[in-house]
Scaffold this motif. Structure first.
Motif, PDB file in Angstrom:
ATOM      1  N   UNK A  87      56.047  48.230  -7.096  1.00 41.47           N
ATOM      2  CA  UNK A  87      56.118  48.386  -8.400  1.00 41.47           C
ATOM      3  C   UNK A  87      56.404  49.566  -8.960  1.00 41.47           C
ATOM      4  N   UNK A  88      57.628  49.573  -9.960  1.00 39.24           N
ATOM      5  CA  UNK A  88      58.129  50.581 -10.475  1.00 39.24           C
ATOM      6  C   UNK A  88      57.322  51.183 -11.738  1.00 39.24           C
ATOM      7  N   UNK A 103      59.646  55.925 -10.905  1.00 41.47           N
ATOM      8  CA  UNK A 103      59.345  56.183  -9.723  1.00 41.47           C
ATOM      9  C   UNK A 103      58.508  54.853  -9.263  1.00 41.47           C
ATOM     10  N   UNK A 104      58.773  54.587  -7.903  1.00 39.82           N
ATOM     11  CA  UNK A 104      58.078  53.176  -7.452  1.00 39.82           C
ATOM     12  C   UNK A 104      56.872  53.490  -6.477  1.00 39.82           C
ATOM     13  N   UNK A 105      55.877  52.696  -6.283  1.00 33.76           N
ATOM     14  CA  UNK A 105      54.867  52.730  -5.425  1.00 33.76           C
ATOM     15  C   UNK A 105      54.398  51.651  -4.694  1.00 33.76           C
ATOM     16  N   UNK A 106      53.868  51.548  -3.647  1.00 32.96           N
ATOM     17  CA  UNK A 106      53.696  50.275  -3.018  1.00 32.96           C
ATOM     18  C   UNK A 106      52.037  50.224  -3.024  1.00 32.96           C
ATOM     19  N   UNK A 128      57.536  62.150  -4.787  1.00 36.75           N
ATOM     20  CA  UNK A 128      58.496  61.448  -5.575  1.00 36.75           C
ATOM     21  C   UNK A 128      58.052  61.275  -7.070  1.00 36.75           C
ATOM     22  N   UNK A 129      56.486  61.029  -7.314  1.00 36.20           N
ATOM     23  CA  UNK A 129      56.289  60.847  -8.501  1.00 36.20           C
ATOM     24  C   UNK A 129      55.989  62.096  -9.681  1.00 36.20           C
ATOM     25  N   UNK A 154      66.243  51.613 -11.844  1.00 33.10           N
ATOM     26  CA  UNK A 154      67.563  51.930 -11.998  1.00 33.10           C
ATOM     27  C   UNK A 154      68.435  51.481 -10.901  1.00 33.10           C
ATOM     28  N   UNK A 155      67.861  51.286  -9.582  1.00 28.41           N
ATOM     29  CA  UNK A 155      68.278  50.525  -8.515  1.00 28.41           C
ATOM     30  C   UNK A 155      67.212  50.099  -7.645  1.00 28.41           C
TER      31      UNK A 155
END
Length: 238
Positions: A87-88, A103-106, A128-129, A154-155
């Motif tokens: 999820x972003x 930023x993403x996370x799992x 990263x967050x 963004x990608x």
């Protein structure tokens, strides 16, 4: 906690409702209410919360600090009662100039039936967050900044899956090569060529997303953990 294996359709419908109420609807008190009274929520950067009430008391003030944050899903996999998803988290540019703050996370979810969830576990690297959120505040973001629900990744973090998935044995060999021999593999969600793993070492929890092609080659690997987590100080595994 139910041992019943629910249908994929039921689990997927419940997951879409989970997203509709929380990530998309921002009704965090109602979202907390779709966890069971004995649910276990392990957020490896922010703490462990037991039951719907504790989850509500944590998530509501947490999201009040960043009401402009919106979310989008890059992918999700369902195996039995468990969902693995990427999820972003998006914050809009306060200046309107189009700068990106994402930023993403799992996460892993366990379905308990009747539209409720008995477990969630979030694994990601705060390195990263945290810089993203701090940069957003420095750029002028605040509680009055309006949401931008059109924001998407963004990608993508992860490439497309290989067209030819490995055999079960090939995937098992690839996983064994990734997980340290002295670690405990707690979660293994396999969807064709993708394996989502959560394992514990003596110090902390790690997550891995692994892509394996039809000849057993590991073509992509993404590992993530909270390097500040230390089980010697506080055991967050329940």
């Amino acid at each position: 906690m139910s041992l019943e294996i629910f249908s994929r359709d039921e689990v997927e419908r419940a997951f879409h409702d989970f997203l509709r109420v929380g990530a998309y609807g921002h009704d965090w008190p109602a979202w907390s209410g779709i966890f069971t009274d004995d649910a276990l929520y392990t957020e490896h950067c922010l703490g462990v919360f037991i039951g719907a009430e504790q989850i509500k008391n944590w998530i509501v003030p947490q999201m009040e600090m960043v009401p402009a944050m919106t979310f989008s899903i890059e992918w999700y996999d369902i195996v039995d009662n468990t969902i693995a998803f990427w999820i972003w988290n998006h914050l809009p540019d306060p200046s309107g100039a189009g700068a990106r703050f994402d930023f993403p996370n799992f996460s892993l979810l366990t379905y308990a039936g009747n539209g409720k969830w008995s477990k969630e576990e979030d694994v990601y690297d705060p390195r990263s967050s945290e810089p993203v959120v701090l940069s957003w505040f420095k750029a002028g973001g605040n509680a009055q900044t309006p949401q931008d629900r059109t924001l998407r990744a963004p990608q993508f973090t992860h490439p497309s899956l290989p067209h030819n998935p490995p055999t079960t044995r090939q995937m098992d060999i690839a996983i064994a090569a990734v997980v340290p021999h002295d670690a405990t593999l707690r979660q293994k969600i396999i969807n064709g060529a993708r394996a989502s793993l959560v394992y514990d070492t003596s110090e902390r929890t790690y997550g891995t997303v692994l892509h394996v092609d039809g000849d057993g080659t590991r073509v992509f690997q993404d590992d993530f953990t909270n390097m500040r987590e230390n089980f010697m100080i506080k055991d967050v595994r329940r």
